[in-house]
Write a protein that holds these residues in place. Structure first.
Motif, PDB file in Angstrom:
ATOM      1  N   PHE A  34     -21.871 -24.492  75.084  1.00 26.55           N
ATOM      2  CA  PHE A  34     -23.126 -24.034  74.507  1.00 26.55           C
ATOM      3  C   PHE A  34     -24.211 -25.107  74.549  1.00 26.55           C
ATOM      4  CE2 PHE A  34     -19.863 -21.392  72.584  1.00 26.55           C
ATOM      5  CZ  PHE A  34     -20.379 -20.128  72.819  1.00 26.55           C
ATOM      6  N   PHE A  35     -23.772 -26.352  74.629  1.00 24.48           N
ATOM      7  CA  PHE A  35     -24.703 -27.471  74.655  1.00 24.48           C
ATOM      8  C   PHE A  35     -24.339 -28.387  75.815  1.00 24.48           C
ATOM      9  CE2 PHE A  35     -24.300 -26.115  70.238  1.00 24.48           C
ATOM     10  CZ  PHE A  35     -25.629 -25.860  69.938  1.00 24.48           C
ATOM     11  N   PRO A  36     -25.288 -29.094  76.355  1.00 28.55           N
ATOM     12  CA  PRO A  36     -24.977 -30.018  77.445  1.00 28.55           C
ATOM     13  C   PRO A  36     -24.086 -31.162  76.946  1.00 28.55           C
ATOM     14  CG  PRO A  36     -27.305 -30.164  76.827  1.00 28.55           C
ATOM     15  CD  PRO A  36     -26.703 -29.070  76.015  1.00 28.55           C
ATOM     16  N   PRO A  37     -23.295 -31.738  77.843  1.00 34.75           N
ATOM     17  CA  PRO A  37     -22.431 -32.858  77.437  1.00 34.75           C
ATOM     18  C   PRO A  37     -23.253 -34.097  77.110  1.00 34.75           C
ATOM     19  CG  PRO A  37     -22.301 -32.511  79.800  1.00 34.75           C
ATOM     20  CD  PRO A  37     -23.152 -31.397  79.254  1.00 34.75           C
ATOM     21  N   ASP A  38     -22.648 -34.956  76.322  1.00 35.44           N
ATOM     22  CA  ASP A  38     -23.223 -36.273  76.014  1.00 35.44           C
ATOM     23  C   ASP A  38     -24.607 -36.191  75.375  1.00 35.44           C
ATOM     24  OD1 ASP A  38     -20.914 -37.481  77.058  1.00 35.44           O
ATOM     25  OD2 ASP A  38     -21.748 -37.341  79.088  1.00 35.44           O
ATOM     26  N   LEU A  39     -24.756 -35.338  74.384  1.00 33.75           N
ATOM     27  CA  LEU A  39     -26.027 -35.283  73.646  1.00 33.75           C
ATOM     28  C   LEU A  39     -26.220 -36.584  72.874  1.00 33.75           C
ATOM     29  CD1 LEU A  39     -26.018 -31.664  72.181  1.00 33.75           C
ATOM     30  CD2 LEU A  39     -27.571 -32.582  73.895  1.00 33.75           C
TER      31      LEU A  39
END
Length: 113
Positions: A34-39
């Motif tokens: 749901f979210f990009p990696p490594d935020l």
């Protein structure tokens, strides 16, 4: 609630990526993030705060739903007493209880009082 809130309050718990969850035997994987990696850490902290709010709200809703069910049971007991004392017929008690079940907690409390 405890598991969710403990995860949100731990500074070292920042792993949010679903694809990192081990797949158990017989389970299919969900290749969906749901979210990009490594935020960045501030963004993860913000997500955790929103998640904590969601966890508490869900817990509160569960409490309210179970309290409403409890009030339904109390009302059933009151109707049983009324039927036993011949103050209401069986069919009238069923009609009254059906209307009671569809109401919100404030109305249920008013009726019971």
């Amino acid at each position: 609630m405890g598991l969710g809130l403990n995860a949100t309050h731990r500074e070292d718990f920042n792993d949010y990526e679903l694809h990192k969850i081990p797949i158990l035997p017989g389970q299919t994987s969900v290749a969906l993030d749901f979210f990009p990696p490594d935020l960045p850490a501030p963004r993860v902290k913000e997500m955790k705060a929103h998640f904590a709010t969601w966890i508490v709200a869900c817990g509160f809703r569960e409490l309210l739903e179970h309290y409403a069910l409890f009030l339904d049971r109390v009302h059933s007991c009151c109707l049983l007493i009324s039927v036993t004392k011949k103050a209401l017929s069986d069919s009238d008690a069923k009609k009254v209880h059906k209307k009671f079940n569809g109401r919100g907690i404030p109305d249920k409390l008013d009726i019971l009082s």
